[in-house]
Design a protein around this motif. Sequence first.
Motif, PDB file in Angstrom:
ATOM      1  N   ASP A  13      -8.802   9.215 -11.065  1.00 34.05           N
ATOM      2  CA  ASP A  13      -9.580   8.760  -9.909  1.00 34.05           C
ATOM      3  C   ASP A  13      -8.892   8.967  -8.567  1.00 34.05           C
ATOM      4  O   ASP A  13      -9.518   9.468  -7.628  1.00 34.05           O
ATOM      5  CB  ASP A  13      -9.973   7.281 -10.081  1.00 34.05           C
ATOM      6  N   ARG A  14      -7.613   8.605  -8.432  1.00 35.67           N
ATOM      7  CA  ARG A  14      -6.989   8.424  -7.126  1.00 35.67           C
ATOM      8  C   ARG A  14      -6.341   9.690  -6.579  1.00 35.67           C
ATOM      9  O   ARG A  14      -5.161   9.987  -6.834  1.00 35.67           O
ATOM     10  CB  ARG A  14      -5.972   7.297  -7.215  1.00 35.67           C
ATOM     11  N   VAL A  15      -7.109  10.400  -5.737  1.00 32.02           N
ATOM     12  CA  VAL A  15      -6.599  11.603  -5.081  1.00 32.02           C
ATOM     13  C   VAL A  15      -5.413  11.279  -4.184  1.00 32.02           C
ATOM     14  O   VAL A  15      -4.468  12.074  -4.078  1.00 32.02           O
ATOM     15  CB  VAL A  15      -7.739  12.276  -4.288  1.00 32.02           C
ATOM     16  N   ASP A  16      -5.436  10.111  -3.541  1.00 28.37           N
ATOM     17  CA  ASP A  16      -4.310   9.744  -2.670  1.00 28.37           C
ATOM     18  C   ASP A  16      -3.016   9.640  -3.466  1.00 28.37           C
ATOM     19  O   ASP A  16      -1.962  10.157  -3.060  1.00 28.37           O
ATOM     20  CB  ASP A  16      -4.589   8.455  -1.879  1.00 28.37           C
ATOM     21  N   VAL A  29       1.927   4.919  -6.894  1.00 29.04           N
ATOM     22  CA  VAL A  29       2.578   6.165  -6.442  1.00 29.04           C
ATOM     23  C   VAL A  29       3.978   6.267  -7.049  1.00 29.04           C
ATOM     24  O   VAL A  29       4.385   7.343  -7.521  1.00 29.04           O
ATOM     25  CB  VAL A  29       2.649   6.230  -4.902  1.00 29.04           C
ATOM     26  N   GLU A  30       4.700   5.155  -7.060  1.00 28.50           N
ATOM     27  CA  GLU A  30       6.062   5.203  -7.608  1.00 28.50           C
ATOM     28  C   GLU A  30       6.047   5.545  -9.100  1.00 28.50           C
ATOM     29  O   GLU A  30       6.872   6.334  -9.571  1.00 28.50           O
ATOM     30  CB  GLU A  30       6.791   3.880  -7.342  1.00 28.50           C
ATOM     31  N   ARG A  53       5.351   9.195  -9.408  1.00 33.39           N
ATOM     32  CA  ARG A  53       6.548  10.010  -9.117  1.00 33.39           C
ATOM     33  C   ARG A  53       7.513  10.015 -10.307  1.00 33.39           C
ATOM     34  O   ARG A  53       8.116  11.041 -10.624  1.00 33.39           O
ATOM     35  CB  ARG A  53       7.267   9.463  -7.880  1.00 33.39           C
ATOM     36  N   ARG A  66       2.034  12.087   6.099  1.00 36.37           N
ATOM     37  CA  ARG A  66       2.018  13.455   5.564  1.00 36.37           C
ATOM     38  C   ARG A  66       0.610  13.844   5.130  1.00 36.37           C
ATOM     39  O   ARG A  66       0.140  14.961   5.410  1.00 36.37           O
ATOM     40  CB  ARG A  66       2.982  13.519   4.371  1.00 36.37           C
ATOM     41  N   CYS A  88      -0.916  -2.029  -7.412  1.00 31.49           N
ATOM     42  CA  CYS A  88      -1.124  -1.728  -6.008  1.00 31.49           C
ATOM     43  C   CYS A  88      -0.748  -0.264  -5.769  1.00 31.49           C
ATOM     44  O   CYS A  88      -0.050   0.360  -6.577  1.00 31.49           O
ATOM     45  CB  CYS A  88      -0.293  -2.653  -5.124  1.00 31.49           C
ATOM     46  N   THR A  89      -1.230   0.275  -4.652  1.00 29.31           N
ATOM     47  CA  THR A  89      -1.040   1.708  -4.398  1.00 29.31           C
ATOM     48  C   THR A  89       0.431   2.105  -4.379  1.00 29.31           C
ATOM     49  O   THR A  89       0.812   3.151  -4.896  1.00 29.31           O
ATOM     50  CB  THR A  89      -1.720   2.090  -3.068  1.00 29.31           C
ATOM     51  N   ARG A  90       1.274   1.257  -3.785  1.00 28.36           N
ATOM     52  CA  ARG A  90       2.690   1.628  -3.677  1.00 28.36           C
ATOM     53  C   ARG A  90       3.323   1.795  -5.060  1.00 28.36           C
ATOM     54  O   ARG A  90       4.017   2.776  -5.331  1.00 28.36           O
ATOM     55  CB  ARG A  90       3.455   0.587  -2.854  1.00 28.36           C
ATOM     56  N   ASP A 134     -16.149   7.639  -9.679  1.00 28.44           N
ATOM     57  CA  ASP A 134     -14.972   7.953  -8.866  1.00 28.44           C
ATOM     58  C   ASP A 134     -15.375   8.879  -7.714  1.00 28.44           C
ATOM     59  O   ASP A 134     -16.557   9.125  -7.490  1.00 28.44           O
ATOM     60  CB  ASP A 134     -13.907   8.614  -9.751  1.00 28.44           C
ATOM     61  N   ASP A 148       0.847  -1.200   0.000  1.00 31.96           N
ATOM     62  CA  ASP A 148       0.000   0.000   0.000  1.00 31.96           C
ATOM     63  C   ASP A 148       0.879   1.247   0.000  1.00 31.96           C
ATOM     64  O   ASP A 148       2.095   1.163  -0.143  1.00 31.96           O
ATOM     65  CB  ASP A 148      -0.932  -0.029   1.214  1.00 31.96           C
ATOM     66  N   LEU A 182      -1.910  13.173  -4.629  1.00 33.32           N
ATOM     67  CA  LEU A 182      -1.294  13.953  -3.549  1.00 33.32           C
ATOM     68  C   LEU A 182       0.081  13.395  -3.200  1.00 33.32           C
ATOM     69  O   LEU A 182       1.030  14.135  -2.969  1.00 33.32           O
ATOM     70  CB  LEU A 182      -2.196  13.934  -2.312  1.00 33.32           C
ATOM     71  N   ALA A 183       0.192  12.069  -3.158  1.00 32.69           N
ATOM     72  CA  ALA A 183       1.468  11.462  -2.770  1.00 32.69           C
ATOM     73  C   ALA A 183       2.566  11.748  -3.786  1.00 32.69           C
ATOM     74  O   ALA A 183       3.715  11.959  -3.417  1.00 32.69           O
ATOM     75  CB  ALA A 183       1.302   9.954  -2.569  1.00 32.69           C
TER      76      ALA A 183
END
Lengths: 218, 218
Positions: free
Chosen positions: B73-76, B52-53, B56, A100, B47-49, B92, A92, B79-80
């Motif tokens: 869709d994914r605000v998380d 996010v990668e 980035r 944060r 997956c989320t991890r 969404d 996750d 933001l990350a």
Amino acid sequence: MTRMQPDYSVYLVTDRTLCVSGTLEDVVARAVQGGVTMVQLREKQLCTREFVELGRALRALLAPRGVPLLVNDRVDVALACGADGVHIGQSDIRYADARRLMGAGAVIGVSVESVEQAAEAERCGADYMGVSPVFATPTKTDTSAPWGLEGLRGLRRRFSLPLVAIGGIGPDNAAEVFEAGADGIAVVSAICASPDPQQAAATLRAVARGKRRAAAVL
Amino acid sequence: MTRMQPDYSVYLVTDRTLCVSGTLEDVVARAVQGGVTMVQLREKQLCTREFVELGRALRALLAPRGVPLLVNDRVDVALACGADGVHIGQSDIRYADARRLMGAGAVIGVSVESVEQAAEAERCGADYMGVSPVFATPTKTDTSAPWGLEGLRGLRRRFSLPLVAIGGIGPDNAAEVFEAGADGIAVVSAICASPDPQQAAATLRAVARGKRRAAAVL
């Protein structure tokens, strides 16, 4: 900002697909009447909109009763529905990102499947560790080798962070999980799949209370 | 806070599974060299991890080139990874929640599949509408009836919000989509599945520039 110190002792992890006695909201409401002290909304199938709506419904149910609501993995859903925190696994969002985005006051738990991950969870400042799985379980099939009671004892000796054990826990083995050092037992099917979620929760809560009384006597 | 006024004209929506010429990062880098003006990271499997990668990595690629990155869709995840905004569909997170979490400066687009949804997108303050789908497309199978060029013209007459058309757009029909009133064309397979994403993007950008010159002459 001081984080709340939650009562992890009887920690319900939701699974809509296992609920036999009513809707998920019904099951959670009855489980809270029975004595559940924390609820984690875990949902892998719903679209984001329905996930947020379900989170809001649970939040409206739990907040007046003082029972914290965590969301599994999804910081966006947790923020949108006003949850108290998130529980994150090793695939996750990373702890630092979750902290944060969620803020200093949120409760953030991290699943640990090895001593290295446990050390990292304590080092990074997580609020608790999810000791996963403590026993083999049919609910999750993507897990690593079980910790067992001996593994749980080893974590207890080594770390001061609250330990929430999950995986294969029910009324028959809850006492020995507490005795091995768990601060809480997380259950899915023991409550969701019960025909009487209130009674199932009450039974687990009684075990948790008995363990605390025993600890107070020592 | 003033929101940026992005150039929506050649808008790439990612699909890792369609990339034939290299990794997604390779495809995006070459598409930007070719003239893509905006990138939306759309990912339903990771997956989320890892999500996010990947976000980035794209952010690091796009930010120095001044190309905005949105996340589907994914605000998380947005933001990350420090994305510039999100694109949300009708299942969404709700616009109001996305705006509250992303902040006033974020770019937020909303997919519209009916005139009612378009009116709601303009009323609520979205930055642009995703006109979805403008043509039938094999990339997404869960979409409603296509708008067609006539539907796009109708939206253009009725609404002032920027219109980004998506669905079945490629070099052969891009000009008529702009002529029908689109501010931008969103493409998936026309770039991701191209053996030469740079050339594919350059072709679409040339169409977009031609349309703008034509509009300036009028």
